[in-house]
Motif scaffolding. Structure first.
Motif, PDB file in Angstrom:
ATOM      1  N   LEU A   1       0.826  -1.211   0.000  1.00 12.32           N
ATOM      2  CA  LEU A   1       0.000   0.000   0.000  1.00 12.32           C
ATOM      3  C   LEU A   1       0.861   1.262   0.000  1.00 12.32           C
ATOM      4  CD1 LEU A   1      -2.782  -1.075   2.538  1.00 12.32           C
ATOM      5  CD2 LEU A   1      -2.983  -0.858   0.041  1.00 12.32           C
ATOM      6  N   GLU A   2       1.915   1.289   0.812  1.00 17.15           N
ATOM      7  CA  GLU A   2       2.822   2.443   0.841  1.00 17.15           C
ATOM      8  C   GLU A   2       3.457   2.678  -0.526  1.00 17.15           C
ATOM      9  OE1 GLU A   2       5.772   1.796   3.861  1.00 17.15           O
ATOM     10  OE2 GLU A   2       4.316   1.934   5.485  1.00 17.15           O
ATOM     11  N   ASN A   3       3.901   1.609  -1.157  1.00 17.15           N
ATOM     12  CA  ASN A   3       4.570   1.753  -2.453  1.00 17.15           C
ATOM     13  C   ASN A   3       3.612   2.197  -3.544  1.00 17.15           C
ATOM     14  OD1 ASN A   3       7.189   1.203  -1.632  1.00 17.15           O
ATOM     15  ND2 ASN A   3       6.886  -0.991  -1.748  1.00 17.15           N
ATOM     16  N   ILE A   4       2.377   1.760  -3.479  1.00 14.55           N
ATOM     17  CA  ILE A   4       1.363   2.238  -4.443  1.00 14.55           C
ATOM     18  C   ILE A   4       1.176   3.738  -4.281  1.00 14.55           C
ATOM     19  CG2 ILE A   4      -1.104   2.174  -5.006  1.00 14.55           C
ATOM     20  CD1 ILE A   4      -0.955  -0.885  -4.406  1.00 14.55           C
ATOM     21  N   ARG A   5       1.088   4.196  -3.028  1.00 10.85           N
ATOM     22  CA  ARG A   5       0.944   5.645  -2.766  1.00 10.85           C
ATOM     23  C   ARG A   5       2.167   6.423  -3.267  1.00 10.85           C
ATOM     24  NH1 ARG A   5      -0.002   4.457   2.752  1.00 10.85           N
ATOM     25  NH2 ARG A   5      -1.951   3.362   2.787  1.00 10.85           N
ATOM     26  N   ARG A   6       3.349   5.884  -3.045  1.00  8.99           N
ATOM     27  CA  ARG A   6       4.577   6.569  -3.466  1.00  8.99           C
ATOM     28  C   ARG A   6       4.633   6.729  -4.977  1.00  8.99           C
ATOM     29  NH1 ARG A   6       8.030   2.937   0.703  1.00  8.99           N
ATOM     30  NH2 ARG A   6       7.894   4.347   2.475  1.00  8.99           N
ATOM     31  N   VAL A   7       4.266   5.690  -5.685  1.00 13.74           N
ATOM     32  CA  VAL A   7       4.340   5.720  -7.147  1.00 13.74           C
ATOM     33  C   VAL A   7       3.267   6.649  -7.710  1.00 13.74           C
ATOM     34  CG1 VAL A   7       4.003   4.319  -9.228  1.00 13.74           C
ATOM     35  CG2 VAL A   7       5.439   3.475  -7.373  1.00 13.74           C
ATOM     36  N   ARG A   8       2.127   6.714  -7.069  1.00 14.85           N
ATOM     37  CA  ARG A   8       1.026   7.571  -7.564  1.00 14.85           C
ATOM     38  C   ARG A   8       1.282   9.056  -7.355  1.00 14.85           C
ATOM     39  NH1 ARG A   8      -4.492   4.350  -5.880  1.00 14.85           N
ATOM     40  NH2 ARG A   8      -4.338   2.795  -7.530  1.00 14.85           N
ATOM     41  N   LYS A   9       2.180   9.406  -6.426  1.00 12.17           N
ATOM     42  CA  LYS A   9       2.432  10.840  -6.133  1.00 12.17           C
ATOM     43  C   LYS A   9       3.020  11.540  -7.320  1.00 12.17           C
ATOM     44  CE  LYS A   9       2.783  11.035  -1.166  1.00 12.17           C
ATOM     45  NZ  LYS A   9       3.620  11.302  -0.034  1.00 12.17           N
TER      46      LYS A   9
END
Length: 185
Positions: A177-185
């Motif tokens: 979940l953290e990595n999905i958020r990071r990539v979407r930023k």
């Protein structure tokens, strides 16, 4: 980033990195003590020393601003290699450990692929999160219990392996979940 911060980020020869390298050197010692000598108390002691240097390198890196990209990679590699080898050693005595080791290997393979993807997309190497540290603590507890409790009942061994796997899978889900958020930023 200021030049001083960039220098610190790229510094290779730091105390935390040397401690991580030392932990890598302890990996074959742990395997030899456990499988070669059958000295379980000493194996537990070396594993505790490895854990203590892990805590020390993280503290020193943050406290004295010695965090580096190399350290962000070297530290978890030392952790996971130590954990995998310790679990591999335990396989010689405890059958329930095989699936805990399998969960760890799958999680780390997924994390490595995600990590490479995130680094390529964001240009940033991220540090471990609290849930990764919690999973590591649980796993070390499982490993140490199996090392020092030579005649652990199979049912308790299985429950401990389940607790370790649950911690690993929770961490994987939260990192995803953290990595999905990071990539979407």
């Amino acid at each position: 980033m200021a030049d001083g911060a960039a220098d610190r980020q790229n510094n290779i020869f730091t105390i935390p990195n040397l401690l991580s390298a030392f932990r890598l050197l302890l990996v074959p010692v742990i395997a030899w003590l456990y499988c070669g000598r059958g000295d379980y108390p000493l194996t537990a002691g070396v594993l505790l020393l490895s854990g203590a240097t892990d805590i020390a390198d993280g503290f020193i890196a943050r406290r004295f601003r010695m965090v580096s990209d190399l350290g962000k990679v070297l530290d978890p590699v030392a952790d996971k290699l130590t954990q995998a080898v310790a679990l591999g050693c335990l396989l010689t005595r405890f059958s329930a450990i095989w699936w805990l080791l399998a969960v760890l290997v799958v999680k780390e393979a997924v994390m490595a692929a995600m990590g490479i993807f995130v680094i390529r997309r964001t240009g940033t190497v991220y540090s471990a999160s609290w849930h990764g540290k919690l999973a590591t603590c649980i796993l070390y507890g499982v490993i140490l219990t199996h090392i020092v409790w030579y005649s652990i009942p199979q049912r308790i061994s299985g429950l401990l392996a389940l607790a370790g796997a649950a911690g690993i899978l929770l961490s994987l889900a939260l990192y995803t979940l953290e990595n999905i958020r990071r990539v979407r930023k």
